[in-house]
Scaffold this active site. Structure first.
Site, mmCIF file in Angstrom:
data_model
loop_
_atom_site.group_PDB
_atom_site.id
_atom_site.type_symbol
_atom_site.label_atom_id
_atom_site.label_comp_id
_atom_site.label_asym_id
_atom_site.label_seq_id
_atom_site.Cartn_x
_atom_site.Cartn_y
_atom_site.Cartn_z
ATOM 1 N N TYR A 1 0.849 -1.200 0.000
ATOM 2 C CA TYR A 1 0.000 0.000 0.000
ATOM 3 C C TYR A 1 0.886 1.253 0.000
ATOM 4 O O TYR A 1 1.933 1.277 0.670
ATOM 5 C CB TYR A 1 -0.880 -0.042 1.256
ATOM 6 C CG TYR A 1 -1.769 1.157 1.418
ATOM 7 C CD1 TYR A 1 -2.878 1.348 0.603
ATOM 8 C CD2 TYR A 1 -1.505 2.112 2.404
ATOM 9 C CE1 TYR A 1 -3.692 2.448 0.752
ATOM 10 C CE2 TYR A 1 -2.320 3.217 2.564
ATOM 11 C CZ TYR A 1 -3.408 3.385 1.735
ATOM 12 O OH TYR A 1 -4.209 4.486 1.889
ATOM 13 N N ASP B 1 -0.534 -7.890 5.752
ATOM 14 C CA ASP B 1 -1.665 -6.967 5.598
ATOM 15 C C ASP B 1 -2.768 -7.736 4.866
ATOM 16 O O ASP B 1 -2.636 -8.071 3.689
ATOM 17 C CB ASP B 1 -1.224 -5.725 4.799
ATOM 18 C CG ASP B 1 -2.351 -4.684 4.658
ATOM 19 O OD1 ASP B 1 -3.533 -5.069 4.731
ATOM 20 O OD2 ASP B 1 -2.030 -3.498 4.463
HETATM 21 C C1 LIG Z 1 -6.324 1.649 2.944
HETATM 22 C C2 LIG Z 1 -5.257 0.678 3.203
HETATM 23 C C3 LIG Z 1 -4.338 0.879 4.235
HETATM 24 C C4 LIG Z 1 -4.369 2.120 5.113
HETATM 25 O O1 LIG Z 1 -5.541 2.188 5.862
HETATM 26 P P1 LIG Z 1 -6.211 3.578 6.383
HETATM 27 O O2 LIG Z 1 -7.360 3.098 7.195
HETATM 28 O O3 LIG Z 1 -6.595 4.357 5.172
HETATM 29 O O4 LIG Z 1 -5.164 4.284 7.169
HETATM 30 C C5 LIG Z 1 -3.380 -0.089 4.459
HETATM 31 N N1 LIG Z 1 -3.302 -1.193 3.689
HETATM 32 C C6 LIG Z 1 -4.155 -1.423 2.668
HETATM 33 C C7 LIG Z 1 -4.019 -2.658 1.858
HETATM 34 C C8 LIG Z 1 -5.154 -0.496 2.388
HETATM 35 O O5 LIG Z 1 -5.993 -0.720 1.365
#
Ligand SMILES: *Cc1c(COP(=O)(O)O)cnc(C)c1O
Length: 393
Positions: free
Chosen positions: A113, A185
């Site tokens: 990300y 993630d």
């Molecule tokens: C949106 C996103 C983030 C960050 O999240 P926020 O809630 O916007 O801070 C991290 N990893 C992935 C894969 C995302 O899509």
């Protein structure tokens, strides 16, 4: 006590973590806005304050509504422990700052990300932490980089916005063989489609803002996994102060009750849309792990129970074509979000990689003419008809 039957994820999404905080016989989790929690008895207060007994002291540290949200995600991911943060990026940056020290080495991939990638390229190196970002689909090169010495392996799959798929089993094994902590993630897949902890990962992180909440009305982040590591992340976060707000926790909790229904419908819609687009003359390329044409389709089949609601595609004609196409869609927000019940579209330049220059996006292999499509829960035929109409320009 007799053994209760094990619950499926759909049931855990509805009931998980909910039974302990019912106030005045309410069937729904109360939103506790109180900043502090009062004690008449000093000894009891002292026990809670020092962690010897369960309870809440101050809202920056813990809160009853937030605790239920954490428990629900913990149960869905099959984790020992959970902690939360105000956003997905807060969860990720608190995790990295809590677990890394000067001199440590992180191995990750180029396609994380955009915000995470900036932590690796700019912020962590300033603290003397080396971050090596390897070609996302080169499993051998990533294994070699991990084996060369790593303290933390950071994985994300499927990736944003090109939907590349990492081989979790192989990279988690490589991480553990090198003595590294392995973090995944899981925002794009959700626990409904992929369970990295069951594949051996130490921690899973989510932007709960996306599919977990699912209604684009609350920001949040969560870290689940090994309790010794989650504890460190919590201790850093409570001092750092990036606490999840109780109202946001409530909205995320309410959204999560329908997680299983939503995510399955979104995957069905994404598969139908990807299949239609792949055959469409104006579309030059479609990225969706559920398509047999996807380069890592076999890995996706082996580690995912569904392929998710995210896809991306290239139009013939680059950014100008995207500019003409996007306003013609009726059933889509043109916005920097994903995972919501409404379909959401946008090019990487204004969504996932807004932090990068065009040159940096090019270096990451992200075409300017790409469209990221987050399938909502609308009727499948309506979405297909809307796309066909919009492509006819
Ligand atoms: C949106 C996103 C983030 C960050 O999240 P926020 O809630 O916007 O801070 C991290 N990893 C992935 C894969 C995302 O899509």
């Amino acid at each position: 006590m007799d053994q209760q039957p094990k619950l499926s994820l759909a049931s855990l999404a509805v009931w998980g973590g909910e039974d302990e905080y019912l106030l005045d016989r309410a069937t729904q989790v109360p939103v506790v806005h109180s900043v502090a929690f009062g004690y008449r008895d000093f000894d009891e207060w002292y026990e809670v304050a020092t962690g010897a007994a369960e309870g809440h002291i101050y809202g920056r540290n813990t809160n009853p509504t937030v605790a239920v949200f954490e428990q629900k995600v913990r149960l869905l991911e099959g984790a020992e422990a959970a902690t939360s943060a105000s956003t997905g990026m807060a969860a990720i940056s608190n995790l990295l700052h809590a677990l890394l020290r000067p001199g440590d080495r992180v191995v990750s991939v180029k396609d994380t990300y955009g915000g995470t990638s900036l932590l690796f390229t700019e912020f962590l190196p300033a603290f003397g932490i080396t971050c090596d970002l390897i070609d996302t689909t080169d499993t051998e090169a990533t294994e070699a980089a991990i084996a060369a010495g790593s303290d933390l392996v950071y994985l994300e799959t499927p990736t944003n916005p090109t939907l590349k798929v990492l081989d979790l089993q192989r990279l988690i094994s490589a991480g553990h063989a090198a003595g590294a902590i392995v973090v995944v993630d899981n925002t794009f897949a959700t626990p409904i489609n992929q369970l990295p902890l069951a594949l051996g990962a130490d921690l899973v992180v989510h932007s709960a803002t996306k599919f977990l909440g699912g209604h684009a009305d609350a920001l949040g982040g969560v870290v689940v996994g090994r309790s010794d590591l989650v504890r460190k992340v919590f201790q850093y976060r409570e001092i750092n102060g990036a606490t999840l707000d109780p109202m946001a926790a409530y909205l995320l909790l309410r959204g999560m009750k329908t997680l299983d229904l939503r995510v399955k419908r979104q995957a069905e819609n994404a598969m139908a849309v990807a299949t239609m687009l792949e055959a469409h003359p104006r579309v030059t390329r479609v990225n969706y792990p559920g398509l047999e044409s996807h380069p890592q389709h076999r890995i996706a089949v082996s580690q995912m129970s569904g392929f998710g609601g995210m896809l991306s595609f290239s139009l013939d004609g680059d950014l100008e074509a995207v500019k003409a196409f996007l306003p013609r869609l009726r059933l889509a927000h043109r916005a920097a979000n994903l995972g919501a019940v409404e379909t959401t579209v946008g090019p990487p330049a204004t969504t996932s990689h807004v932090e990068c220059t065009p040159e940096e996006r090019a270096a990451l292999g992200i075409p300017e003419g790409l469209v990221r499509y987050s399938a909502g829960i609308e009727d499948t035929d309506d979405l297909i008809a809307d796309l066909r109409h919009a492509l006819d320009f």
